[in-house]
Design a protein around this motif. Structure first.
Motif, short mmCIF file in Angstrom:
data_model
loop_
_atom_site.label_atom_id
_atom_site.label_comp_id
_atom_site.label_asym_id
_atom_site.label_seq_id
_atom_site.Cartn_x
_atom_site.Cartn_y
_atom_site.Cartn_z
N TYR A 107 0.82 -1.21 0.00
CA TYR A 107 0.00 0.00 0.00
C TYR A 107 0.86 1.26 0.00
N LEU A 108 2.13 1.14 0.38
CA LEU A 108 3.00 2.31 0.51
C LEU A 108 3.69 2.69 -0.79
N LEU A 109 3.52 1.92 -1.83
CA LEU A 109 4.24 2.19 -3.07
C LEU A 109 3.99 3.60 -3.61
N PRO A 110 2.75 4.12 -3.60
CA PRO A 110 2.55 5.48 -4.13
C PRO A 110 3.29 6.58 -3.37
N ALA A 111 3.70 6.32 -2.13
CA ALA A 111 4.37 7.34 -1.32
C ALA A 111 5.88 7.38 -1.53
N LEU A 112 6.43 6.43 -2.26
CA LEU A 112 7.89 6.35 -2.36
C LEU A 112 8.48 7.27 -3.42
N ALA A 113 7.70 7.67 -4.41
CA ALA A 113 8.23 8.61 -5.42
C ALA A 113 8.55 9.97 -4.81
N PRO A 114 7.63 10.62 -4.10
CA PRO A 114 7.99 11.92 -3.50
C PRO A 114 9.05 11.79 -2.41
N PHE A 115 9.01 10.68 -1.67
CA PHE A 115 10.06 10.46 -0.66
C PHE A 115 11.43 10.43 -1.33
N SER A 116 11.52 9.78 -2.47
CA SER A 116 12.80 9.67 -3.17
C SER A 116 13.30 11.04 -3.63
N ILE A 117 12.39 11.89 -4.05
CA ILE A 117 12.79 13.24 -4.48
C ILE A 117 13.29 14.04 -3.28
N LEU A 118 12.57 13.98 -2.17
CA LEU A 118 13.00 14.71 -0.97
C LEU A 118 14.37 14.25 -0.50
N LEU A 119 14.58 12.94 -0.48
CA LEU A 119 15.88 12.44 -0.03
C LEU A 119 16.97 12.80 -1.02
N ALA A 120 16.65 12.80 -2.31
CA ALA A 120 17.65 13.19 -3.32
C ALA A 120 18.07 14.63 -3.14
N ILE A 121 17.13 15.50 -2.80
CA ILE A 121 17.47 16.92 -2.56
C ILE A 121 18.43 17.02 -1.38
N ALA A 122 18.10 16.34 -0.28
CA ALA A 122 18.96 16.40 0.90
C ALA A 122 20.31 15.74 0.63
N LEU A 123 20.28 14.63 -0.07
CA LEU A 123 21.52 13.91 -0.35
C LEU A 123 22.43 14.71 -1.27
N GLN A 124 21.84 15.42 -2.22
CA GLN A 124 22.62 16.25 -3.13
C GLN A 124 23.36 17.35 -2.36
N LYS A 125 22.67 17.95 -1.39
CA LYS A 125 23.32 18.99 -0.58
C LYS A 125 24.46 18.38 0.24
N TRP A 126 24.24 17.18 0.78
CA TRP A 126 25.29 16.54 1.56
C TRP A 126 26.48 16.19 0.67
N MET A 127 26.21 15.68 -0.53
CA MET A 127 27.30 15.31 -1.45
C MET A 127 28.08 16.53 -1.91
N ASP A 128 27.40 17.65 -2.08
CA ASP A 128 28.11 18.88 -2.50
C ASP A 128 29.09 19.35 -1.45
N SER A 129 28.81 19.04 -0.18
CA SER A 129 29.71 19.47 0.90
C SER A 129 30.68 18.38 1.33
N HIS A 130 30.61 17.21 0.69
CA HIS A 130 31.52 16.10 1.01
C HIS A 130 32.07 15.49 -0.27
N LYS A 131 32.66 16.31 -1.09
CA LYS A 131 33.14 15.87 -2.40
C LYS A 131 34.06 14.65 -2.36
N PRO A 132 35.01 14.58 -1.43
CA PRO A 132 35.93 13.43 -1.49
C PRO A 132 35.26 12.08 -1.26
#
Length: 498
Positions: free
Chosen positions: A330-355
């Motif tokens: 039943y949770l499958l429809p909720a995983l697309a927006p969750f993935s976008i939110l986590l990608a936004i946060a993860l991108q910011k973390w990766m930008d500050s941890h290049k190595p």
């Protein structure tokens, strides 16, 4: 450029690895072979209105979109496990395409690829993309509706302006009115908290769009009720109300209620989003506890686009929190927006941890690698899963003349599918009547009934095959048994009879 290429190949690997499991993993009871058999009967009979649970019993539990897709796949590619699962994989790819288009337009190319990688490697998404289920079509419908709503003002092309209504139609034909609830519930907090968001609604062609939704979805509901009266009452009242408010609902015609304590949906969310859900929780707790990161988190949550994704993510688990009759799918429809939110946060973390940024992508391999290893284990040892594939194939390859395959007590769905509907079931009381026939038969007996059933079988009797749940006996015609009983067996023939 090197990092972009790496992301591209990682995404391709995640999307293509399910093809291996789709081709070699047997259909295991209960859901997969049940839905595959319904689609096989649809393709064979040409009845595209009513899905049939078994001869004479219509399947009122789900609308037909996934069955239409699977039946068409059978028509094109033959009746195989791969053909049965292919529509789910294609629906998942389409949802990822929408996710990437929306995220690229709002948050950038690299975040879009990260979102696709996260979504494709969530445990539930990866598994459902290679399974015969209705949920990938519901997720496609809700994703199309929600991205279409958000993109209609930003890119007012005919595709985006009408995709909201096409998505609603897909949801209605995949799962029913639940799709309207999930889409409406995901929109509501965003509209209430951000007045500027209401202008987005004006970008949609509501009159023509709702007419399109009606034309695409309503005719089947009318035809289904006319053909099998009682469908609408069972489907609307039973499947969409009683199933969720009554955890012990006794009206389920097609299975047993999945009774769970209230709030279990959040435990399922951890499973469905694994491993990314745990990572998201860890990142959120760190941001909330850090004086340096807390203002940035608060600022991000006030943005309309983030609020939209957060409401879309949370509404589904919140909606099912007080439901007891639930599944993790039943949770499958909720995983697309969750993935976008986590990608936004993860991108910011990766930008500050290049190595060490590539370490953030290591979890993407957990679900695919685990699934491939499990598939290999099942190929080597089929008894790890509940399937009668091997038993049915053994019986079919050895049958002669008028011989039949019969299951004692009840016939599992995997037996129905792999026998192409030729297997049948009998009660223990009917076995003596079968012994008077002129043809032999194969009798599949549940292991817990072998001792009782074997007492009523003539001796000598041949034990032909055995799998996880059943023992298969070959019962030859009575005259052959009589001849065998009057013949003194040699040690060699005695071993064969045993």
């Amino acid at each position: 450029m090197s990092r972009r290429v790496d992301l591209w190949w990682l995404l391709c690997a995640i999307l293509c690895l399910p093809l291996f499991s789709m081709a070699v993993f047997p259909l295991a009871d209960t859901s997969e072979p049940r839905y595959a058999e319904i689609a096989r009967v649809m393709a064979q009979s040409g009845d595209w209105i009513t899905p049939w649970f078994e001869p004479g019993i219509p399947f009122w539990g789900k609308p037909p979109l996934s069955f239409w897709a699977e039946a068409l796949s059978f028509k094109l590619f033959g009746v195989t496990e791969f053909a049965a699962r292919l529509p789910s994989w294609l629906a998942t790819l389409a949802a990822i395409g929408l996710l990437v288009s929306y995220t690229r337009a709002n948050f950038g190319e690299r975040t879009a690829k990260l979102a696709a990688i996260i979504y494709g490697s969530c445990a539930l998404v990866y598994i459902s993309s290679a399974a015969v289920l209705t949920d990938p079509f519901l997720a496609l419908g809700t994703t199309m509706a929600m991205t279409g709503l958000a993109m209609a003002e930003k890119k007012p092309t005919i595709l985006w302006r009408y995709s909201f209504f096409v998505g609603l139609s897909i949801g209605l034909l995949a799962k029913g009115p639940l799709a309207l609830v999930l889409v409406g519930g995901g929109m509501a907090p965003w509209l209430c908290l951000h007045k500027s968001a209401r202008t987005t609604l004006k970008a949609l062609p509501w009159a023509r769009g709702l007419l399109l939704t009606t034309v695409l979805s309503l005719p089947w509901y009318v035809a289904a009720e006319l053909k099998t009266p009682g469908f609408l009452n069972y489907f609307i009242v039973g499947e969409h109300f009683l199933r969720f408010v009554d955890s012990g609902w006794a009206g389920d015609l097609y299975g047993n209620p999945h009774t769970r304590p209230h709030g279990t949906i959040w435990y399922y969310w951890i499973q469905a989003s694994f491993p990314w859900g745990l990572i998201a929780i860890a990142m959120l707790l760190r941001a909330m506890s850090s004086p340096r990161l807390r203002p940035a988190l608060s600022s991000a949550l006030r943005k309309p686009e983030v609020c939209y994704l957060l409401a879309w993510t949370l509404f589904t688990p919140v909606f099912f929190t007080l439901a007891g009759n639930i599944l993790w799918t039943y949770l499958l429809p909720a995983l697309a927006p969750f993935s976008i939110l986590l990608a936004i946060a993860l991108q910011k973390w990766m930008d500050s941890h290049k190595p060490i940024e590539t370490r953030a992508l290591w979890p993407a391999g957990i679900a695919p690698i685990t699934a491939v290893l499990l598939t290999l284990a099942v190929v080597i040892q089929p008894n790890l899963v509940k399937t009668e594939q091997g038993l049915v194939y053994y019986a079919k390859n050895n049958m002669q003349n008028q011989e039949r395959l019969l299951f004692v007590d009840k016939q599992p769905f995997s037996a129905r599918f792999y026998s192409r509907g030729t297997a049948d079931h009998v009660s223990p009381n009917q076995i003596p009547q079968l012994l008077t026939g002129s043809a032999g038969f194969y009798l599949a007996v549940p292991k817990d009934l072998v001792e009782d059933v074997s007492k009523g079988l003539p001796n000598p009797i041949q034990k032909a095959y055995q799998d996880r749940r059943y023992v298969l006996f070959f019962v030859p015609p009575q005259q052959h048994l009589a001849a065998a009983q009057h013949t003194l067996p040699t040690p060699a023939t005695e071993a064969v009879l045993q």
